[in-house]
Design an enzyme around this catalytic site. Sequence first.
Site, PDB file in Angstrom:
ATOM      1  N   GLU A  36      -4.609   3.643  -8.131  1.00  0.00           N
ATOM      2  CA  GLU A  36      -5.679   4.195  -7.818  1.00  0.00           C
ATOM      3  C   GLU A  36      -6.080   5.658  -8.487  1.00  0.00           C
ATOM      4  OE1 GLU A  36      -8.265   6.059  -3.959  1.00  0.00           O
ATOM      5  OE2 GLU A  36      -6.622   4.449  -3.469  1.00  0.00           O
ATOM      6  N   ASP A  64      -1.475   5.799  -5.771  1.00  0.00           N
ATOM      7  CA  ASP A  64      -2.470   6.938  -6.158  1.00  0.00           C
ATOM      8  C   ASP A  64      -2.092   7.945  -7.087  1.00  0.00           C
ATOM      9  OD1 ASP A  64      -3.857   6.276  -3.445  1.00  0.00           O
ATOM     10  OD2 ASP A  64      -1.945   6.631  -2.764  1.00  0.00           O
ATOM     11  N   ASP A  67       0.251  -2.018   4.472  1.00  0.00           N
ATOM     12  CA  ASP A  67       1.530  -1.045   4.646  1.00  0.00           C
ATOM     13  C   ASP A  67       2.671  -1.947   4.966  1.00  0.00           C
ATOM     14  OD1 ASP A  67       0.015   1.316   4.386  1.00  0.00           O
ATOM     15  OD2 ASP A  67      -0.692   1.007   6.550  1.00  0.00           O
ATOM     16  N   HIS A  69       0.662  -1.162  -0.029  1.00  0.00           N
ATOM     17  CA  HIS A  69      -0.130   0.032   0.056  1.00  0.00           C
ATOM     18  C   HIS A  69       0.964   1.097  -0.030  1.00  0.00           C
ATOM     19  CE1 HIS A  69      -2.785   2.958   2.308  1.00  0.00           C
ATOM     20  NE2 HIS A  69      -3.326   2.476   1.168  1.00  0.00           N
ATOM     21  N   ARG A  70       0.842   1.971  -1.021  1.00  0.00           N
ATOM     22  CA  ARG A  70       1.675   3.167  -1.208  1.00  0.00           C
ATOM     23  C   ARG A  70       3.135   2.868  -1.294  1.00  0.00           C
ATOM     24  NH1 ARG A  70      -1.989   7.118   2.874  1.00  0.00           N
ATOM     25  NH2 ARG A  70      -3.905   6.469   2.037  1.00  0.00           N
ATOM     26  N   HIS A 103      -1.069  10.494  -2.582  1.00  0.00           N
ATOM     27  CA  HIS A 103      -2.361  10.283  -2.019  1.00  0.00           C
ATOM     28  C   HIS A 103      -3.327  11.643  -1.953  1.00  0.00           C
ATOM     29  CE1 HIS A 103      -5.349   9.295   1.011  1.00  0.00           C
ATOM     30  NE2 HIS A 103      -5.534   8.184   0.427  1.00  0.00           N
ATOM     31  N   LYS A 128      -7.408   9.076  -8.025  1.00  0.00           N
ATOM     32  CA  LYS A 128      -7.902  10.017  -7.165  1.00  0.00           C
ATOM     33  C   LYS A 128      -8.794  11.030  -7.771  1.00  0.00           C
ATOM     34  CE  LYS A 128      -6.536   9.849  -3.451  1.00  0.00           C
ATOM     35  NZ  LYS A 128      -7.161   9.244  -2.378  1.00  0.00           N
ATOM     36  N   GLU A 170       0.307  -0.763  -4.713  1.00  0.00           N
ATOM     37  CA  GLU A 170      -0.696  -0.049  -4.689  1.00  0.00           C
ATOM     38  C   GLU A 170      -0.223   1.345  -4.358  1.00  0.00           C
ATOM     39  OE1 GLU A 170      -4.009   2.383  -3.314  1.00  0.00           O
ATOM     40  OE2 GLU A 170      -1.973   2.010  -2.298  1.00  0.00           O
TER      41      GLU A 170
END
Length: 245
Positions: A111, A38, A231, A9-10, A51, A113, A36
């Site tokens: 993702e 953004d 994470d 995640h990120r 993000h 945004k 993953e």
Amino acid sequence: MNDIINFAHRGAAGHYPENTMLSFAKALELGATGIETDVQMTRDGKLVLIHDETLQRTAGTPEWVKDLTLAEIKEREAGSWFHEDFAGERIPTLEELLDLVRSTDTIVNLELKTGVVLYPGIEQKVLDTVRRYDLSERIIISSFNHYSLVECKRLAPDIRTGILYMEGLYEPWDYAKRVGAEALHAYQYALTPELVALAKANGVVYHPFTVNDPKLMQALITAGVAGIITDYPDRLAGLLAKQGV
């Protein structure tokens, strides 16, 4: 080969400043099989990985991504907020991440945004960039703005999409079919083993977020999810290795 995708995640955001090239590279070293991140767009139409819609939290300035050029974004420092050891980290472009993973088998979850700022044409730009890198088969586009997902499917029916949502959606596999999505990117508490099984029976998979507790990771593995967004990709990698999943 792990069947369950270990989405960092990120990047490895539990250990490194999120959405930086360091975080992405370290995630792969820690066992992530997916990344993953953004995607947002600068004033001059460039795709950057951050993000929040503003730079306040990670770069210490109240400026909005949409109001800055790529050159201006690249001048901002995005590591020291996490820890002084990471001072000097920058906000990366989508191209930088795709360059990193191009020679690997990594799945990339982008993702969009598009919930607060409706970036005009971002869907087409992201898809064009993915195609330029010949990575269509390894990309999943997700968003809380499901209109963006429908637009992506219209433009590129072959590229997978995932519906991001927080609450208990009723029969979400039916909704996924309406939107044309292959995956449900549900908040970690918005699914049950029964929902996972029913979705799978209807050809839709779950990739829950953001799961950092090993006990919950284990419960989701047992339930049969297709991927987990975390994470701490090292924690998930350790669990999967123990079970030979």
